[in-house]
Design a protein around this motif. Structure first.
Motif, mmCIF file in Angstrom:
data_model
loop_
_atom_site.group_PDB
_atom_site.id
_atom_site.type_symbol
_atom_site.label_atom_id
_atom_site.label_comp_id
_atom_site.label_asym_id
_atom_site.label_seq_id
_atom_site.Cartn_x
_atom_site.Cartn_y
_atom_site.Cartn_z
ATOM 1 N N MET A 164 54.632 8.656 64.460
ATOM 2 C CA MET A 164 54.068 9.618 63.512
ATOM 3 C C MET A 164 52.671 10.044 63.964
ATOM 4 S SD MET A 164 52.852 9.049 59.555
ATOM 5 C CE MET A 164 54.431 8.517 58.922
ATOM 6 N N LYS A 165 52.425 11.343 63.990
ATOM 7 C CA LYS A 165 51.104 11.868 64.321
ATOM 8 C C LYS A 165 50.396 12.239 63.015
ATOM 9 C CE LYS A 165 48.713 15.576 66.813
ATOM 10 N NZ LYS A 165 47.980 16.050 65.612
ATOM 11 N N LEU A 166 49.223 11.674 62.828
ATOM 12 C CA LEU A 166 48.445 11.940 61.617
ATOM 13 C C LEU A 166 47.208 12.734 61.991
ATOM 14 C CD1 LEU A 166 48.486 11.136 58.557
ATOM 15 C CD2 LEU A 166 46.848 9.359 59.158
ATOM 16 N N ASP A 167 47.135 13.976 61.517
ATOM 17 C CA ASP A 167 45.956 14.794 61.789
ATOM 18 C C ASP A 167 44.825 14.374 60.856
ATOM 19 O OD1 ASP A 167 45.340 17.576 63.310
ATOM 20 O OD2 ASP A 167 44.240 17.470 61.420
ATOM 21 N N HIS A 184 51.819 17.210 54.720
ATOM 22 C CA HIS A 184 50.774 18.038 54.130
ATOM 23 C C HIS A 184 49.840 18.582 55.214
ATOM 24 C CE1 HIS A 184 52.058 15.334 50.909
ATOM 25 N NE2 HIS A 184 51.594 16.202 50.040
ATOM 26 N N GLY A 185 49.275 19.759 54.951
ATOM 27 C CA GLY A 185 48.250 20.312 55.842
ATOM 28 C C GLY A 185 48.694 20.353 57.288
ATOM 29 N N LEU A 186 47.823 19.878 58.171
ATOM 30 C CA LEU A 186 48.133 19.897 59.600
ATOM 31 C C LEU A 186 49.084 18.784 60.021
ATOM 32 C CD1 LEU A 186 44.596 20.813 61.003
ATOM 33 C CD2 LEU A 186 46.569 22.312 60.669
ATOM 34 N N SER A 187 49.425 17.892 59.078
ATOM 35 C CA SER A 187 50.444 16.856 59.331
ATOM 36 C C SER A 187 51.767 17.217 58.658
ATOM 37 C CB SER A 187 49.954 15.500 58.806
ATOM 38 O OG SER A 187 48.729 15.110 59.382
#
Length: 258
Positions: free
Chosen positions: A1-4, A50-53
């Motif tokens: 998972m990538k979290l911005d 949400h948002g960029l994630s």
């Protein structure tokens, strides 16, 4: 998972992490970043979905684990403070149960902690039918007022409302309404401030009381004349309250302590 996430302030000072609510993203903390970033190392993630994630799958447990990983990567020897609102507050409660010694101070703001799983199952068809409303500007305007979103932030809110997928919307609702206080929450030694708005629903007040009762290190308060979203409704009050509680363990005179 990538979290911005976004990062503010300098290193080797206390770390302050902000976890937003469902249906918004890290921009909801703009006024807090202006206030705290001169003294704290601030991290503002966009939660999965949400948002960029937005392309990441959402679950409370996975989000908690990813944010704990980020904290361990970014922290110094200074204290760690985490502030969570609504869905973000549920994630914070999960973090406290998974890593009881990771966080020094936690502000749990408006966390639903009374499971409503049967209600979700009953309302699931209605949620699906009403989902297209989230794409309408007029509906977003009404929702933004309920959430105390300022005019200057509305376009961010509306843009992200249009981008959320049905799968993410349903998953967030399911996780939110199924959440319960984990057993290990009771053993954390973190100093806890649990808050609820005076005008919030009764189930939110009952949730606040349960979170207080299940940990002896907690202080619970009712914030007067506000519903769901004190950090947006009155950022000056919220910012000073948090700072005073962290630095001197004092609270405003006009709150009701539980």
């Amino acid at each position: 998972m990538k979290l911005d996430y976004k990062e503010y302030g300098k290193e080797n000072v206390p770390l302050m992490v902000f976890l937003h609510g469902g249906g918004v993203s890290g921009w909801m903390w703009d006024e807090q970043i202006k206030y705290f970033s001169s003294s704290y190392h601030c991290l503002v993630p966009d939660l999965p979905g949400h948002g960029l994630s937005k392309h990441e799958h959402f679950s409370i447990k996975d989000s908690a684990e990813k944010i704990m990983e980020l904290i361990n990567h970014k922290r110094s020897q200074e204290p760690v403070i985490v502030i969570g609102f609504s869905l973000g507050a549920q994630i914070l409660v999960k973090m406290l149960s998974l890593a009881p010694e990771l966080i020094n101070y936690a502000v749990i703001n408006s966390a639903l902690a009374k499971p409503m799983k049967s209600s979700f199952n009953i309302l699931k068809p209605l949620f699906k039918l009403s989902f297209p409303l989230t794409k309408l500007r007029s509906f977003a305007k009404l929702q933004s007022k309920v959430l105390y979103i300022q005019e200057k932030q509305f376009e961010f809110y509306y843009k992200e409302s249009k981008e959320i997928t049905l799968d993410t919307f349903m998953q967030v609702m399911k996780e939110n309404m199924s959440f319960h206080v984990p057993g290990q929450y009771s053993v954390t030694k973190t100093k806890l401030l649990v808050t609820v708005g005076e005008k919030e629903k009764k189930i939110m007040h009952r949730s606040c009381i349960e979170l207080i009762q299940k940990n002896s290190n907690s202080t619970g308060i009712i914030i007067p004349n506000v519903g769901h979203g004190i950090s947006l409704a009155n950022p000056d009050f919220f910012n000073k309250m948090v700072k005073d509680w962290i630095t001197t363990e004092t609270l405003p005179n006009n709150i009701k302590e539980l």
